[in-house]
Design an enzyme around this catalytic site. Structure first.
Site, mmCIF file in Angstrom:
data_model
loop_
_atom_site.group_PDB
_atom_site.id
_atom_site.type_symbol
_atom_site.label_atom_id
_atom_site.label_comp_id
_atom_site.label_asym_id
_atom_site.label_seq_id
_atom_site.Cartn_x
_atom_site.Cartn_y
_atom_site.Cartn_z
ATOM 1 N N ARG A 134 0.846 -1.185 0.000
ATOM 2 C CA ARG A 134 0.000 0.000 0.000
ATOM 3 C C ARG A 134 0.880 1.232 0.000
ATOM 4 O O ARG A 134 1.962 1.240 0.612
ATOM 5 C CB ARG A 134 -0.861 0.064 1.265
ATOM 6 C CG ARG A 134 -2.140 -0.711 1.217
ATOM 7 C CD ARG A 134 -3.164 -0.099 0.246
ATOM 8 N NE ARG A 134 -4.386 -0.871 0.202
ATOM 9 C CZ ARG A 134 -4.618 -1.912 -0.605
ATOM 10 N NH1 ARG A 134 -3.696 -2.310 -1.456
ATOM 11 N NH2 ARG A 134 -5.774 -2.538 -0.577
ATOM 12 N N GLU B 50 -2.159 7.899 -4.250
ATOM 13 C CA GLU B 50 -2.421 7.460 -5.630
ATOM 14 C C GLU B 50 -3.873 7.750 -6.022
ATOM 15 O O GLU B 50 -4.740 7.768 -5.145
ATOM 16 C CB GLU B 50 -2.099 5.957 -5.791
ATOM 17 C CG GLU B 50 -2.973 5.040 -4.966
ATOM 18 C CD GLU B 50 -2.557 3.578 -5.079
ATOM 19 O OE1 GLU B 50 -1.378 3.251 -4.898
ATOM 20 O OE2 GLU B 50 -3.446 2.749 -5.327
ATOM 21 N N HIS C 197 -0.754 0.208 -9.688
ATOM 22 C CA HIS C 197 -1.527 -0.646 -8.765
ATOM 23 C C HIS C 197 -2.215 -1.789 -9.525
ATOM 24 O O HIS C 197 -3.448 -1.902 -9.516
ATOM 25 C CB HIS C 197 -2.565 0.198 -7.989
ATOM 26 C CG HIS C 197 -3.006 -0.454 -6.710
ATOM 27 N ND1 HIS C 197 -3.342 0.255 -5.574
ATOM 28 C CD2 HIS C 197 -3.176 -1.758 -6.384
ATOM 29 C CE1 HIS C 197 -3.716 -0.587 -4.618
ATOM 30 N NE2 HIS C 197 -3.619 -1.821 -5.089
#
Ligand code: 8YV
Length: 328
Positions: free
Chosen positions: A241, A270, A288
């Site tokens: 993360r 993000e 991601h």
């Protein structure tokens, strides 16, 4: 006639999963894939009994106060740091996630990002595409050895164990790990991994892979001090993360070659990326996508749907992340 529970599907997902949900519920889907603000999400959820969310919808006290009928939020993600769990517990709203179905796919990607980072694959591809490749040279884009090196893993849940097995059994690596709790000896043996302190992990790893959940405790688990303890030749890979790494400190360490390279699939804030990370050459950046294969994403969507169906039809979710008293 009993009325069906009302479900919001907060992002565009597989049409067949929406159709499956529609056999059980009154479903409102977000086919336009709008990125709702927290207030818009709360308005969409105000008359719903359940929601299928992804990691980008924050479920907190303010939203819960505006959604009195809400009973369950099924995250299509294994991580659930978008849930304010104490607030959900207090409101009697159950949260569920999608463990297991993405473990191997995500471990594959972690290894791919490690390989790309250590062997400078994107940096050298940019060089080639820019027309800069004129001739062979013995040290052109020389990278770090992967096989036989020391792989450090911070966080040793299912995905960390998948990466350990790949490293130990596929690449003959010495695998060391640090985790809040130590694995059982049989599991350590299966993974070919040895438990060390966080300091030893930082000092000894040739490649450091981050696979721990994000929480207040893991915020900036890798910052300037930790980067300073790593080998100057080391690579760092984050598939966990954003926020676990201090991205500003990392950009500085990469620019100063305090560590050799980094591979990042997740970022603080993000989809925004720290502007300095975009400027340094020795970092591989991906948006991601560690769980992004269609079979895995379908399995995740189906498990999130199964959690909703089991909850409303059998009174219990399949993969809950906490155990609130369900008052509603
Ligand atoms: C998801 C992830 O794609 O499962 C997780 O925790 O990070 C990814 O697999 C993402 O969170 C969207 O739900």
């Amino acid at each position: 006639m009993t009325t069906q529970p009302r479900i919001l599907v907060a992002r565009r997902i597989f049409p067949e999963v929406v159709q499956r949900l529609a056999q059980h519920f009154e479903v409102q889907a977000n086919d336009a894939d709008l990125a709702w603000t927290p207030a818009e999400l709360a308005a969409q959820l105000a008359d719903k009994d359940g929601a299928l969310t992804t990691g980008s919808q924050r479920i907190d006290a303010a939203l819960l106060a505006a959604c009195p009928r809400l009973k369950i939020v099924a995250n299509m993600a294994v991580g659930y740091n978008n849930f304010d769990l104490p607030a959900m517990t207090a409101a009697g709203v159950l949260g569920s996630n999608t463990p297991d179905v993405l473990t191997e796919t995500t471990a594959d990607f972690g290894f791919a990002l490690l390989m790309a980072t250590a062997r400078r694959m994107t940096e050298s591809e940019h060089f080639l595409r820019a027309g800069l490749w004129q001739s062979w040279s013995y040290d052109m884009f020389a990278g770090a050895e992967v096989h036989g090196s020391t792989l450090g893993i911070l966080g040793m849940g299912r995905i960390g164990q998948g990466i350990a097995r790949r490293g130990a059994h596929g690449f003959g690596m010495r695998v060391i790990y640090h985790n809040r709790s130590r694995l059982a000896p049989e599991l350590e043996a299966q993974c070919g991994a040895q438990y060390v302190s966080k300091d030893e992990l930082l000092a000894q790893a040739d490649h450091l892979m981050l696979v721990l959940p994000y929480s207040a405790q893991s915020h900036h688990a890798i910052g300037a001090a930790e980067l300073a303890r790593m080998k100057p030749s080391a690579t760092l890979v984050n598939i966990a993360r954003g926020g676990i790494v201090d991205d500003a400190a990392l950009a500085q360490a990469l620019r100063q070659r305090r560590i050799a390279a980094a591979g990042l699939d997740v970022f603080e804030g993000e989809p925004a990326v720290h502007p300095e990370l975009l400027q340094v050459p020795n970092v591989v950046l991906t948006p991601h996508i560690a769980s992004a294969t269609l079979p895995t994403r379908l399995a995740m969507a189906n498990l999130a749907a199964d959690n909703l169906i089991a909850f409303f039809e059998q009174g219990r979710a399949l993969t809950p992340v906490h155990a609130p008293t369900l008052q509603k």
